[in-house]
Enzyme design. Structure first.
Site, PDB file in Angstrom:
ATOM      1  CE  LYS A  10     -22.957  62.187  -4.830  1.00  0.00           C
ATOM      2  NZ  LYS A  10     -24.298  61.575  -5.055  1.00  0.00           N
ATOM      3  N   PRO A  89     -27.036  71.739   1.855  1.00  0.00           N
ATOM      4  CG  PRO A  89     -29.175  71.020   1.278  1.00  0.00           C
ATOM      5  CD  PRO A  89     -28.038  71.853   0.781  1.00  0.00           C
ATOM      6  CB  ALA A  92     -28.683  67.316   0.789  1.00  0.00           C
ATOM      7  N   GLY A  93     -28.012  64.052  -0.226  1.00  0.00           N
ATOM      8  CA  GLY A  93     -27.858  63.301  -1.464  1.00  0.00           C
ATOM      9  C   GLY A  93     -27.132  64.075  -2.550  1.00  0.00           C
ATOM     10  N   GLY A  95     -23.609  64.817  -2.344  1.00  0.00           N
ATOM     11  CA  GLY A  95     -22.160  64.663  -2.210  1.00  0.00           C
ATOM     12  C   GLY A  95     -21.638  65.106  -0.872  1.00  0.00           C
ATOM     13  N   GLY A  96     -22.083  66.268  -0.403  1.00  0.00           N
ATOM     14  CA  GLY A  96     -21.749  66.747   0.922  1.00  0.00           C
ATOM     15  C   GLY A  96     -20.270  66.723   1.228  1.00  0.00           C
ATOM     16  N   GLY A  97     -19.915  66.012   2.314  1.00  0.00           N
ATOM     17  CA  GLY A  97     -18.532  65.949   2.747  1.00  0.00           C
ATOM     18  C   GLY A  97     -17.611  65.324   1.718  1.00  0.00           C
ATOM     19  CB  SER A  98     -18.054  62.600  -0.772  1.00  0.00           C
ATOM     20  OG  SER A  98     -18.238  61.540   0.139  1.00  0.00           O
ATOM     21  CG  ASP A 128     -21.010  59.607  -3.175  1.00  0.00           C
ATOM     22  OD1 ASP A 128     -21.131  58.679  -3.999  1.00  0.00           O
ATOM     23  OD2 ASP A 128     -21.956  60.061  -2.503  1.00  0.00           O
TER      24      ASP A 128
END
Length: 282
Positions: A10, A89, A92-93, A95-98, A128
Site C-alpha cells: 500500500k 519490511p 515501513a508505511g 500496509g504491512g500486517g493490514s 488500513d
C-alpha cells in the site's frame, strides 16, 4: 484445498492530516495506490490455526494471535495453516500486517470481502485493513472508514526505498506540530499523466517532516531519489517512493541506489489500478 493470496504494498501518494477526534484518533485524507510487490500467503484448511512465516523479513513477525492475520481468519470463522512469505519490511508505511490481513479476508470471502465482513469488522482489525481489501486506487478519509474509488489514475513507475529504519506511528503523530490541515482538493478528473503528476506535486504527506526529525535516514532516502518526478514518504514511514517517467528509468535508478546502499531495501514497481486488483486475488 489450499488457496494462495497476494498482499500488495500500500502506497500513500498523499497523506493530509486534517484533525483529531476527541478519542485521539487522527483524521486523514489520503490517495492510496498499490504496487506489484508484496507479501504472499498460502492458506490450507486444518482443524487448528498455525502460522508459518518465511521470507527476507520473517524475523520478528509474531506467529500467534498477536498477528493480524490470525485475527482476520478468526473473524470469519476459519482455521488452518497460513504460510506467509514476508517480503515487505516492517514498520515501513506500506500496509504491512493490514495488507496481509486483508489478503486473508479476500482469499476466504472473495472479491466482495468488504461487503461480506462489514466495515466495523475490518476497522477493528486495523485502520488500513478496509482500504487494503480493495487494492485499487482509492481516496481514504476519516480514520480509514471513508473510501472512494478514484479514476483515472495513471500507471506509475515507482522506486521504493527503505533505509532500514523503523518509526513507530504513534511517535510520528506525537511529533506532528499541526493537526488541523487542509484536505485534498478534488481528487479525480485528470486527463493525462502530466496533469496527474502536477496535481500530486501540490499535495503533501504531513507526517514526512516529523518522521524525518525522528529518523534522519528518511531524508537521506528521499535525497537518493533525486531526479524523480516526485519523491515523497509513504504513510508514517520509513519507506519513500520516487515516480519516474519510464520503467527503464525506475529500474536503472533502483539498481544505482541499491549499489550505493546495499543495506537498504530497494525495489522498482508499477501501480496498475484494476489490473492490480485482479492479481491480488490470484
Amino acid at each position: 484445498m489450499a488457496v494462495e493470496a497476494f498482499a500488495p504494498a500500500k502506497i500513500n501518494l498523499t497523506l493530509h492530516v486534517t484533525g483529531r477526534r476527541p478519542d485521539g484518533y487522527h483524521l486523514l485524507d489520503s490517495l492510496v495506490v498499490f504496487g506489484d510487490v508484496g507479501d504472499r500467503l498460502r492458506l490450507t484448511p486444518e482443524p487448528e490455526m498455525v502460522l508459518d512465516v518465511t521470507g527476507p523479513f520473517a524475523a520478528g513477525v509474531p506467529v500467534d494471535r498477536r498477528n493480524l492475520i490470525w485475527h482476520a481468519a478468526e473473524a470469519v470463522g476459519w482455521t488452518g495453516r497460513i504460510e506467509l512469505e514476508k517480503r515487505l519490511p516492517h514498520g515501513a508505511g506500506l500496509g504491512g500486517g493490514s495488507a496481509d490481513a486483508a489478503a486473508v479476508l479476500r482469499s476466504l470471502c472473495g472479491a466482495d470481502a468488504a461487503k461480506v465482513i462489514g466495515l466495523d469488522t475490518a476497522l477493528a482489525l486495523g485502520a488500513d485493513v478496509p482500504v487494503c481489501l480493495t487494492p485499487i486506487p482509492q481516496r481514504m478519509q476519516g480514520i480509514g472508514e471513508r473510501l472512494r474509488l478514484v479514476s483515472p489514475v495513471p500507471v506509475l513507475n515507482l522506486v521504493l526505498v527503505n533505509p532500514g529504519v523503523q518509526v513507530a506511528t504513534p511517535e510520528v503523530f506525537r511529533a506532528l506540530a499541526q493537526r488541523e490541515n487542509p484536505e485534498m482538493p478534488h481528487c479525480d478528473g485528470w486527463t493525462c499523466e502530466a496533469q496527474f503528476i502536477n496535481w500530486l506535486t501540490r499535495q503533501r504527506n504531513d507526517l514526512e517532516q516529523p518522521a524525518c526529525d525522528l529518523a534522519p535516514a528518511i531524508r537521506v532516502a528521499l535525497d537518493a531519489l533525486s531526479g524523480s518526478l516526485l519523491a515523497r514518504m509513504s504513510g508514517s514511514g520509513a519507506t519513500c517512493f520516487g515516480i519516474y517517467e519510464t520503467p527503464a528509468q525506475a529500474h536503472e535508478t533502483a539498481s544505482e541506489i541499491a549499489a550505493r546502499h546495499p543495506d537498504w531495501w530497494v525495489v522498482h514497481t508499477q501501480t496498475e489500478g484494476a489490473g492490480q486488483a485482479r492479481r491480488a486475488t490470484t
